[in-house]
Design a protein around this motif. Structure first.
Motif, short mmCIF file in Angstrom:
data_model
loop_
_atom_site.label_atom_id
_atom_site.label_comp_id
_atom_site.label_asym_id
_atom_site.label_seq_id
_atom_site.Cartn_x
_atom_site.Cartn_y
_atom_site.Cartn_z
N VAL A 4 33.89 35.42 45.78
CA VAL A 4 33.16 34.15 45.69
C VAL A 4 32.87 33.94 44.21
O VAL A 4 32.42 34.85 43.52
N GLU A 5 33.17 32.76 43.70
CA GLU A 5 33.05 32.54 42.26
C GLU A 5 32.14 31.37 41.93
O GLU A 5 31.88 30.49 42.76
N LYS A 6 31.64 31.39 40.69
CA LYS A 6 30.83 30.28 40.19
C LYS A 6 31.11 30.11 38.71
O LYS A 6 31.09 31.08 37.95
N TYR A 7 31.35 28.87 38.30
CA TYR A 7 31.59 28.59 36.89
C TYR A 7 30.25 28.53 36.14
O TYR A 7 29.33 27.82 36.55
N ILE A 8 30.18 29.28 35.07
CA ILE A 8 29.02 29.23 34.18
C ILE A 8 29.13 28.01 33.28
O ILE A 8 28.13 27.39 32.93
N THR B 120 21.22 28.57 42.27
CA THR B 120 21.57 29.35 43.44
C THR B 120 23.08 29.50 43.56
O THR B 120 23.83 28.54 43.40
N TRP B 121 23.51 30.71 43.85
CA TRP B 121 24.92 31.04 44.04
C TRP B 121 25.06 31.62 45.45
O TRP B 121 24.53 32.68 45.74
N ASP B 122 25.75 30.90 46.33
CA ASP B 122 25.90 31.33 47.72
C ASP B 122 26.96 32.43 47.83
O ASP B 122 28.10 32.23 47.40
N LEU B 123 26.58 33.55 48.43
CA LEU B 123 27.50 34.67 48.59
C LEU B 123 27.82 34.97 50.05
O LEU B 123 28.52 35.95 50.33
N TYR B 124 27.35 34.14 50.99
CA TYR B 124 27.54 34.46 52.40
C TYR B 124 29.01 34.56 52.83
O TYR B 124 29.30 35.28 53.79
N PRO B 125 30.00 33.92 52.14
CA PRO B 125 31.39 34.12 52.56
C PRO B 125 31.86 35.56 52.47
O PRO B 125 32.86 35.93 53.09
N LEU B 126 31.18 36.39 51.68
CA LEU B 126 31.58 37.79 51.58
C LEU B 126 31.36 38.54 52.88
O LEU B 126 31.93 39.62 53.08
N LYS C 122 30.24 43.83 43.83
CA LYS C 122 30.65 44.06 42.44
C LYS C 122 30.92 42.71 41.77
O LYS C 122 31.36 41.76 42.43
N PHE C 123 30.72 42.68 40.44
CA PHE C 123 30.83 41.43 39.70
C PHE C 123 31.93 41.51 38.65
O PHE C 123 32.00 42.47 37.88
N GLN C 124 32.76 40.49 38.62
CA GLN C 124 33.85 40.37 37.67
C GLN C 124 33.71 39.06 36.91
O GLN C 124 33.07 38.12 37.39
N PHE C 125 34.29 39.00 35.71
CA PHE C 125 34.23 37.80 34.88
C PHE C 125 35.62 37.40 34.43
O PHE C 125 36.52 38.23 34.31
N ALA C 126 35.79 36.10 34.15
CA ALA C 126 37.03 35.59 33.58
C ALA C 126 36.70 34.38 32.74
O ALA C 126 35.68 33.70 32.97
N GLY C 127 37.53 34.10 31.74
CA GLY C 127 37.27 32.96 30.89
C GLY C 127 38.48 32.59 30.05
O GLY C 127 39.46 33.34 29.96
N SER C 128 38.41 31.42 29.44
CA SER C 128 39.52 30.92 28.64
C SER C 128 39.64 31.62 27.29
O SER C 128 40.73 31.71 26.73
N ASP C 129 38.52 32.13 26.76
CA ASP C 129 38.55 32.81 25.46
C ASP C 129 38.92 34.27 25.68
O ASP C 129 38.06 35.16 25.72
N THR C 130 40.21 34.50 25.83
CA THR C 130 40.73 35.85 26.09
C THR C 130 41.82 36.15 25.07
O THR C 130 42.67 35.32 24.79
N GLY C 131 41.76 37.35 24.50
CA GLY C 131 42.73 37.73 23.49
C GLY C 131 43.49 38.99 23.86
O GLY C 131 43.51 39.42 25.03
N ALA C 132 44.08 39.61 22.87
CA ALA C 132 44.91 40.79 23.09
C ALA C 132 44.11 41.96 23.65
O ALA C 132 44.66 42.85 24.31
N TYR C 133 42.81 41.97 23.42
CA TYR C 133 41.97 43.07 23.89
C TYR C 133 41.07 42.66 25.05
O TYR C 133 40.09 43.33 25.36
N GLY C 134 41.42 41.56 25.69
CA GLY C 134 40.68 41.14 26.87
C GLY C 134 39.75 39.98 26.60
O GLY C 134 39.94 39.20 25.65
N LEU C 135 38.73 39.85 27.44
CA LEU C 135 37.80 38.73 27.40
C LEU C 135 36.93 38.79 26.14
O LEU C 135 36.34 39.82 25.82
N ASN C 136 36.86 37.68 25.41
CA ASN C 136 36.02 37.62 24.22
C ASN C 136 34.60 37.17 24.54
O ASN C 136 33.65 37.60 23.88
N THR C 137 34.43 36.29 25.51
CA THR C 137 33.09 35.89 25.93
C THR C 137 32.41 37.10 26.56
O THR C 137 32.99 37.75 27.43
#
Length: 292
Positions: free
Chosen positions: A226-230, A248-254, A261-276
């Motif tokens: 389940v994801e939410k854009y910051i 509020t971030w709804d997590l009931y679909p899980l 567990k929490f994972q992150f992703a973003g557009s500012d990503t370089g050779a060594y991974g996520l910069n944000t």
């Protein structure tokens, strides 16, 4: 800690209600319990908003893990991850800690980009609170909230932050309140010296994802998060401004989970991974008690 029992009506229009929508769950009146992190005996991040006591070399009482009594025979568990390369426990490895810091600008004695650096990594950027008061910055004006850090990536030295329930018990985590840390907010708004410019100026985006697991470590929800854009500045007609108050971030679909567990992703990503910075603040974890 205050565990809030609430009898909530799910019927739209009721005095206490969970939001009704076409894609939301249809449920009768149920009991929920809210973990709000108030009045616990868990060591808070300190003695400054950097959180030196979250590291192995701190000369004093350190925080490594926390356990909060949830209901009879069950504890809510969280803490700092061990290193992927040795047995050291440091917050740069990822994890979940408790905090009350809320610097959104430089306090007296600090200058430059201090407020938006790792030196202020345990502060929440809650624009509804009094800047630098370090009180009342949690969800609903509470004092204490959680800060999570870490994500999984081949180039990352950290691992995902998580929380779980003892004894393999399963619950439906209905929702969580989230807010952006000052460290993240500042770099999104002003640019990252280790990455690209400000996300707002570069049609950038940043999001958080939650994954559920049962007591045997098997993924729930078909392995889908389940994801939410910051924030999301890609489409000028559908801009999501960086979160600066508790949402509020709804997590009931899980579904029924033992671990989240929490994972992150973003557009500012370089050779060594996520910069944000892979950080977020959490509060008011609402758990459906009849879903065990």
């Amino acid at each position: 800690m205050r565990l809030s029992f609430r009898l909530l009506s799910i019927l739209c229009g009721a005095a206490f209600m969970v939001s009704c929508s076409e894609d939301g769950p249809e449920q009768p009146t149920e009991y929920y319990r809210v973990i709000d992190f108030e009045n616990t005996r868990v060591t808070l991040a300190g003695p400054t908003s950097y959180g030196a006591n979250l590291y192995a070399n701190f000369d004093g009482p350190k925080f490594t893990s926390g356990a909060i009594n949830f209901e009879e025979g069950v504890q809510f568990l969280f803490g700092i991850n061990e290193s992927l390369y040795d047995d050291q426990i440091n917050f740069w490895n990822g994890g979940m800690v408790l905090s009350q810091w809320n610097y959104r600008s430089n306090p007296e004695g600090e200058s430059g980009d201090w407020w938006m650096s790792f030196n202020n990594q345990c502060s929440v950027y809650n624009s509804a609170s009094v800047d630098g008061s370090n009180r009342g910055a949690g969800a609903g004006g509470s004092n204490t909230f959680a800060v999570i850090n870490g994500y999984d990536d081949p180039n990352s030295m950290s691992s995902m932050a998580k929380f779980s329930f003892s004894n393999g018990v399963l619950y439906e985590v209905y929702s969580i309140e989230i807010c952006t840390p000052s460290y993240v907010y500042g770099l999104i708004a002003n640019g990252n010296p280790y990455g690209g410019g400000a996300l707002k100026d570069n049609s950038g985006w940043f999001k958080i994802m939650a994954y559920g697991f049962d007591a045997d470590g098997n993924p729930t929800n078909g392995g889908q998060p389940v994801e939410k854009y910051i924030c999301d500045y890609r489409n000028p007609n559908k801009i999501i401004e960086t979160i600066d108050t508790w949402q509020t971030w709804d997590l009931y679909p899980l579904g029924k989970v033992n671990t989240v567990k929490f994972q992150f992703a973003g557009s500012d990503t370089g050779a060594y991974g996520l910069n944000t910075p892979a950080y977020m603040c959490l509060d008011n974890i609402k758990i459906h008690m009849n879903a065990k």
